[in-house]
Design an enzyme around this catalytic site. Structure first.
Site, short mmCIF file in Angstrom:
data_model
loop_
_atom_site.label_atom_id
_atom_site.label_comp_id
_atom_site.label_asym_id
_atom_site.label_seq_id
_atom_site.Cartn_x
_atom_site.Cartn_y
_atom_site.Cartn_z
N TYR A 63 17.09 22.76 -32.75
CA TYR A 63 17.99 24.17 -32.39
C TYR A 63 17.13 25.27 -31.69
O TYR A 63 17.78 25.98 -31.08
CB TYR A 63 18.35 24.96 -34.00
CG TYR A 63 17.44 25.45 -34.74
CD1 TYR A 63 16.55 26.32 -34.28
CD2 TYR A 63 17.37 24.73 -35.92
CE1 TYR A 63 15.70 26.96 -35.22
CE2 TYR A 63 16.29 25.25 -36.82
CZ TYR A 63 15.45 26.52 -36.31
OH TYR A 63 14.31 26.78 -37.46
N GLU A 64 15.85 25.00 -31.41
CA GLU A 64 15.29 25.97 -30.54
C GLU A 64 15.44 25.69 -29.08
O GLU A 64 15.45 26.90 -28.31
CB GLU A 64 13.66 25.86 -30.90
CG GLU A 64 13.24 26.53 -32.52
CD GLU A 64 11.84 25.88 -32.71
OE1 GLU A 64 10.88 26.49 -32.06
OE2 GLU A 64 11.55 25.41 -33.84
N HIS B 131 11.86 22.81 -34.03
CA HIS B 131 13.41 22.02 -34.53
C HIS B 131 14.03 21.92 -33.21
O HIS B 131 14.13 22.80 -32.23
CB HIS B 131 13.98 23.51 -35.49
CG HIS B 131 13.45 23.61 -36.47
ND1 HIS B 131 12.31 24.40 -36.70
CD2 HIS B 131 13.65 23.01 -37.82
CE1 HIS B 131 11.94 24.46 -37.99
NE2 HIS B 131 12.74 23.63 -38.98
N SER C 53 9.23 24.77 -43.32
CA SER C 53 9.20 26.32 -43.57
C SER C 53 8.41 26.87 -44.72
O SER C 53 9.02 26.33 -45.76
CB SER C 53 10.78 26.95 -43.39
OG SER C 53 11.35 26.52 -42.34
N HIS D 4 5.61 29.17 -39.26
CA HIS D 4 4.99 27.83 -39.09
C HIS D 4 3.55 28.33 -38.34
O HIS D 4 3.44 29.06 -37.67
CB HIS D 4 5.75 27.34 -38.11
CG HIS D 4 7.04 26.53 -38.57
ND1 HIS D 4 7.87 25.94 -37.93
CD2 HIS D 4 7.52 26.59 -39.79
CE1 HIS D 4 8.81 25.62 -38.67
NE2 HIS D 4 8.60 25.95 -39.81
N ALA E 104 12.51 22.59 -46.05
CA ALA E 104 13.25 23.52 -47.12
C ALA E 104 14.80 22.90 -46.76
O ALA E 104 15.28 22.93 -45.62
CB ALA E 104 13.10 24.99 -46.43
N ASN F 208 17.71 27.23 -51.85
CA ASN F 208 19.16 27.96 -52.02
C ASN F 208 19.87 27.07 -52.24
O ASN F 208 20.16 25.70 -52.18
CB ASN F 208 19.20 28.73 -50.95
CG ASN F 208 19.46 28.06 -49.71
OD1 ASN F 208 18.31 27.58 -48.91
ND2 ASN F 208 20.75 27.83 -49.31
N MET G 205 17.93 21.68 -41.53
CA MET G 205 18.10 21.69 -39.81
C MET G 205 16.80 20.91 -39.13
O MET G 205 16.64 21.14 -38.09
CB MET G 205 17.93 23.21 -39.34
CG MET G 205 19.22 24.10 -39.91
SD MET G 205 18.86 25.85 -39.66
CE MET G 205 20.19 26.48 -40.56
N SER G 206 16.21 20.03 -39.95
CA SER G 206 15.23 19.23 -39.32
C SER G 206 15.14 17.73 -39.72
O SER G 206 16.15 17.15 -40.31
CB SER G 206 13.93 19.79 -39.74
OG SER G 206 13.89 19.71 -41.28
N HIS H 54 17.52 33.24 -43.87
CA HIS H 54 15.99 32.89 -43.45
C HIS H 54 14.79 33.41 -44.29
O HIS H 54 13.91 32.67 -44.68
CB HIS H 54 15.68 33.18 -42.07
CG HIS H 54 14.56 32.44 -41.35
ND1 HIS H 54 14.43 30.90 -41.38
CD2 HIS H 54 13.53 32.74 -40.86
CE1 HIS H 54 13.14 30.69 -41.10
NE2 HIS H 54 12.51 31.73 -40.36
N1 HPA Z 1 21.16 25.32 -44.78
C1 HPA Z 1 20.54 24.90 -43.76
N2 HPA Z 1 19.23 24.87 -43.68
C2 HPA Z 1 18.65 25.22 -44.84
C3 HPA Z 1 19.08 25.85 -45.66
C4 HPA Z 1 20.69 25.80 -45.74
O1 HPA Z 1 21.30 26.34 -46.89
N3 HPA Z 1 18.19 26.32 -46.73
C5 HPA Z 1 16.82 26.19 -45.99
N4 HPA Z 1 17.18 25.35 -44.84
#
Ligand code: HPA
Length: 260
Positions: free
Chosen positions: A76-77, A74, A21, A52, A104, A223, A199-200, A235
């Site tokens: 999750y999509e 991903h 991302s 993307h 990310a 983060n 998530m990837s 996001h």
């Molecule tokens: N959790 C899951 N996926 C992420 C995060 C997070 O804190 N930050 C960026 N992608």
């Protein structure tokens, strides 16, 4: 010959990079780039989640031929953990030997701050999914020891040192998303040995190892994970902080290729 190999013409990259991302800066740095929209590559993911591009950039980075994929699908999509199988398979058929996966991620430690980069040493699959479920044959019992290639990891550490970049190393927890984790889940991931959460990447590593590609993984920390110092990731924050750290990622990957 598959669609990708045909479009590459005389280009023969051995290394591919999949960008996470908002890490698209790296694609812009590819020199003499042949840009192929995913829509022209059957099986490649249609661009979905914002941030993307959905384009493959074939050209040179750090003086080496590369294929940089700006955009991934991903699990999750769609609920399909194997959604990247066609793209990764096509890369292999087109001559790719090494796959660098970037993402990310949220940090599980207050000591690894947003803006940091973490080299993935190993992963924990917290998703309950596996991209090889439903595949038959002994080859699907893929060994996952040293899935993140030790020699490539050493090269990344050397590249980071040469560039004066602080490179963390740790364990990536794959969480299905798309909701972010609860603070209780984050405490669990800390206890079981995680360093970052995202998530990837992990399903792509499994798919790539299944077909014998060498894999390296880099997490851009956008983060602190949910609940750490009161964090509540979003996001928007992921996209903003990803874009800020993209320059450092570009520097690191370029040096890695150059010195390779
Ligand atoms: N959790 C899951 N996926 C992420 C995060 C997070 O804190 N930050 C960026 N992608």
């Amino acid at each position: 010959m598959n669609a990708l190999a045909a479009k590459l013409g005389g280009r023969a990259p051995r290394t591919a990079v999949i960008l996470g991302s908002s890490l698209g800066d790296l694609a812009q740095a590819v020199e003499d780039a042949l840009v192929i929209p995913y829509t022209e590559l059957p099986g490649f993911p249609a661009p979905g989640v914002s941030g993307h591009a959905g384009k493959l950039f074939a050209g040179r980075l750090g003086g080496r031929e590369v294929a940089v994929l700006a955009g991934r699908a991903h699990p999750y999509e769609s609920g399909n953990a194997a959604v990247m199988r066609p793209a990764i398979g096509m890369l292999k058929e087109a001559g790719i030997e090494t796959l660098i996966l970037t993402n990310a991620a949220g940090s599980l430690s207050p000591r690894m701050r947003p803006g940091s980069i973490m080299l993935i040493a190993d992963h924990i699959n917290c998703s309950g999914m596996n991209p090889l479920i439903g595949q038959h044959g002994d080859e699907n019992f893929v060994p996952m020891t040293d899935a993140y290639d030790p020699a490539l990891r050493q090269r990344f550490h050397a590249a980071a040192k040469a560039e004066g970049i602080l490179l963390h190393e740790g364990v990536y927890c794959w969480y299905s998303g798309p909701s972010f984790e609860t603070p209780a889940e984050i405490r669990m991931f800390q206890i079981i040995g995680g360093s970052a959460v995202g998530m990837s990447t992990a399903p792509e590593t499994i798919l790539a190892r299944r077909i014998g590609l060498k894999v390296a993984g880099l997490s851009v920390i956008t983060n602190l994970a949910a609940g750490i110092e009161g964090a509540s990731p979003s996001h928007g924050e992921t996209k903003r902080e990803g874009a800020r750290a993209a320059e450092k990622l570009k520097q690191l990957v370029t040096r890695f290729l150059k010195d390779g």
